[in-house]
Design an enzyme around this catalytic site. Sequence first.
Site, PDB file in Angstrom:
ATOM      1  CG  ASP A  54      -1.641   1.239   1.457  1.00  0.00           C
ATOM      2  OD1 ASP A  54      -2.298   1.680   0.495  1.00  0.00           O
ATOM      3  OD2 ASP A  54      -1.587   1.816   2.572  1.00  0.00           O
TER       4      ASP A  54
ATOM      5  CG  ASP B  52      -1.576   7.558   0.542  1.00  0.00           C
ATOM      6  OD1 ASP B  52      -0.741   8.450   0.348  1.00  0.00           O
ATOM      7  OD2 ASP B  52      -2.499   7.301  -0.254  1.00  0.00           O
TER       8      ASP B  52
ATOM      9  CB  SER C 206      -3.816   7.282  -3.763  1.00  0.00           C
ATOM     10  OG  SER C 206      -3.584   8.590  -4.246  1.00  0.00           O
TER      11      SER C 206
ATOM     12  CG  ASN D 241      -3.657  12.471  -6.180  1.00  0.00           C
ATOM     13  OD1 ASN D 241      -3.641  13.186  -7.179  1.00  0.00           O
ATOM     14  ND2 ASN D 241      -4.649  12.507  -5.309  1.00  0.00           N
TER      15      ASN D 241
HETATM   16  C1  BG6 Z   1      -5.622   5.981   0.245  1.00  0.00           C
HETATM   17  C2  BG6 Z   1      -5.652   6.834   1.490  1.00  0.00           C
HETATM   18  O1  BG6 Z   1      -4.341   5.494   0.030  1.00  0.00           O
HETATM   19  O2  BG6 Z   1      -6.040   6.735  -0.895  1.00  0.00           O
HETATM   20  C3  BG6 Z   1      -7.035   7.440   1.660  1.00  0.00           C
HETATM   21  O3  BG6 Z   1      -5.334   6.049   2.623  1.00  0.00           O
HETATM   22  C4  BG6 Z   1      -7.438   8.205   0.404  1.00  0.00           C
HETATM   23  O4  BG6 Z   1      -7.047   8.293   2.781  1.00  0.00           O
HETATM   24  C5  BG6 Z   1      -7.359   7.274  -0.802  1.00  0.00           C
HETATM   25  O5  BG6 Z   1      -8.762   8.721   0.530  1.00  0.00           O
HETATM   26  C6  BG6 Z   1      -7.712   7.970  -2.112  1.00  0.00           C
HETATM   27  O6  BG6 Z   1      -6.726   8.924  -2.392  1.00  0.00           O
HETATM   28  P1  BG6 Z   1      -6.773   9.987  -3.558  1.00  0.00           P
HETATM   29  O7  BG6 Z   1      -5.350  10.477  -3.642  1.00  0.00           O
HETATM   30  O8  BG6 Z   1      -7.197   9.274  -4.807  1.00  0.00           O
HETATM   31  O9  BG6 Z   1      -7.754  11.035  -3.168  1.00  0.00           O
HETATM   32 MG    MG Z   2      -2.605   3.181   3.635  1.00  0.00          MG
END
Ligand code: BG6
Ligand code: MG
Length: 213
Positions: A9, A11, A116, A118
């Site tokens: 993972d 984050d 995510s 991002n």
């Molecule tokens: C996860 C985080 O990795 O990504 C979450 O733990 C987050 O908190 C999720 O909401 C989605 O992220 P993003 O960057 O697409 O908004």
């Molecule tokens: Mg995480």
Amino acid sequence: MKYEAIIFDLDGVVVSTDNCHYEAWKQLADEEGIYFDRTINERLRGVSRMESLEIVLEKAEKSYTEDEKFQMAERKNGYYKELIKKLDKTAILEGAEEFITDAKSKGIKVAIGSSSKNTIAILTQIGLLETFDKIADGNDIKNSKPAPDVFLKAAEKLGIEPTKCVVVEDADAGVEAALAANMDVIAVGYASANPKCTYSAKGLFDIKVDDIM
Ligand code: BG6
Ligand code: MG
């Protein structure tokens, strides 16, 4: 080797973005007059952006249309993207790089499995984009954790059987997702107390590849 691949993972496992997510949601919530604190922020761990918004809106006094919700999630992401531009190598969590390097030196494949959207931007900021063999993220899937999709996608991209993969996760939703994918899971940080995990560690500084092979 017991496992042919390790799926990380992002984050909370490889990089510390908790505060960036908190600041971005806090700004949105303040603008909308919605109560938000770090305890609520903990519930967003591993959860997709739109599902996170639904949790934030539990404290809202008015209801929002689907279009307004979409705009709010976009606004939060705009604030978040500004904050992650400031990330650099110092945001890499303790022990993560050493653990990944050790795994690769043993011929184990390494991948990212993150909710995510991002992911690429974050990996680029912290200088680890080229480190991973494959990346599966929020852009590759419809159902986010606790659904197994992102980890199954990572295994598929690697061309390795799910049962030969082990996941590293800091969120309970991610532990569930790994188990649903038929993978073992190393729970770290916040998830380390999860009784369903295969291995538990405070962080990647607290476990060695040899401990799980
Ligand atoms: C996860 C985080 O990795 O990504 C979450 O733990 C987050 O908190 C999720 O909401 C989605 O992220 P993003 O960057 O697409 O908004
Ligand atoms: Mg995480």
